[in-house]
Design a protein around this motif. Sequence first.
Motif: not given
Length: 569
Positions: A124-126, A133-136, A432-434
């Motif tokens: 995935g990506y950060a 920062n957010t992790k995907l 937001l996630g999900g």
Amino acid sequence: MVYEYVLAGVLVSLLSSVFFVFINTTYGDKKDNDIANVSATGVFLTPEIEKSTDVVIVGAGVAGAALAYTLGKEGRRVHVIERDLSEPNRIVGELLQPGGYLKLIELGLEDCANDSIDAQKVFGYALYKNGNNTKLSYPLETYSSEIAGRSFHNGRFIQRMRERAAALPKYVNVKLEQGTVTTLLEENGTIQGVMYKNKAGEEMRTYAPLTIVCDGCFSNLRRAISSPNIENPSCFVGLILENYELPHANHGHVILGDPSPILFYPISTTEVRCLVDVPGTKVPSVANGEMAHYLKTVVAPQVPHQLLKAFLAAVDKGIIRTMQNKSMPAAPQPTPGAILLGDAFNMRHPLTGGGMTVALSDIVLLRDLLRPLSDFNDAPALCDYLESFYTLRKPVSSTINTLAGALYKVFCTSPDPARQEMREACFDYLSLGGVCSNGPISLLSGLNPRPISLFLHFFAVAVYGVGRLMIPFPTPKRLWLGARLILSASGIIFPIIKAEGVRQMFFPATMLAYYRVPPKTVGVLEKGKSKATTRLPIIYLLIQQQKAERKKKSLRECNPDAGLRVSTF
């Protein structure tokens, strides 16, 4: 006695003259007809030459090497001509998305992106912006543990695929030759083959009923069989960070910098690639130190502190490379005897790393379209049939192309407040996630190539941005900015969709080419047989089939109920 010899000589001369005239009269027309069927160069095209090769492939990069192996394994006689067969050294083409890895498995080439080239799994990506920062993560829950993205040295990956193509059994005819193709040989609107200069500099010609041009982004042949509209949105500046681990292991890192994104991702166990995007076609000079100064004063302050020391060390080392980024929607001109593939055919901004996924998906599709045909000798009928290729590829290619173009424009800074709001909204939406993160990341990964899903998520970001502006309460200024945000979003995505083709992208089933079937005038194999069954020993085919079954079984072991899910069109 002397007169008898003289008389005999005269008679022999007369008989020889009559025989010569007879031969010339009888076969003269046939010779004229043969010469009329040669290429425009006037070189005699004998039946033996015509039948010696099924496919000529121009270029042995990612697309060309994978295609050569694939068609060779299908039993086709393939002649590959590559300008330079030594290991390439590039700063792009180093990240393969999970959807592309699934296509690599379908082609039987997954071992080209494993430990043998020190390839790294990517999950995935950060995403970084202004200290946040957010992790995907890729939605890989239903896949086996082997399914993930892959990052590697581009040259090692290409060389491994070339080796696989060259190592096919001797009864599989794949010929790799170093040479520079200069011209497509055309006769009466049909491509007959190519003219090239071999390694020794000799001018050569090779002929085949089908020529596939995949000679990369700098193709000098594409204009003969397409109408390219090439844009140069930016340049990449490439560095390698050595002996350093990223903050989020096995993830790509994207910094939303000013004026444009900065990328970090692993390419081996000890190396991390850094790509700094510089908008436009001009970059600071590397030779006189302007580039190093730019990287230290403009880019370095935006690099997260965890990466800063390694970044500055890479700059000081001085090995800095640049490359022009290109974008080009597919604009084919169906031409009997030839087809385009890879970056010669279609390009998108490399920000999302989707180029190889599109190329491998195209190869799988083209293989399946060609599989029922025993030969390609009726070029016009084959050309008409392969028009379906341009429609059937759209779900994958248009999703990845549109996402790459739209994300690049959103991630770049802009003096327009509406564009800045769109950039902020995109980062917050993904955080937001999900479904807000899983949906876009599944599109980017090539696991969910659905244009309508992309369209909905893109405007969901815009609506989310408008909603943020209305908090705590709307004002005329905020309402106006919200309206401009929607207009800005429309101005980003609609031109890209138009270039891809609205009907082909969203309603491919309404295109007549969607329903093309193998032409009757071209040899069609019996149902259940492949081209390989006519040429390859049955033991080889059984071995390949057993390998494929074992592969599928191992991939299902992680989740027997889910099995191996393949991207749907």
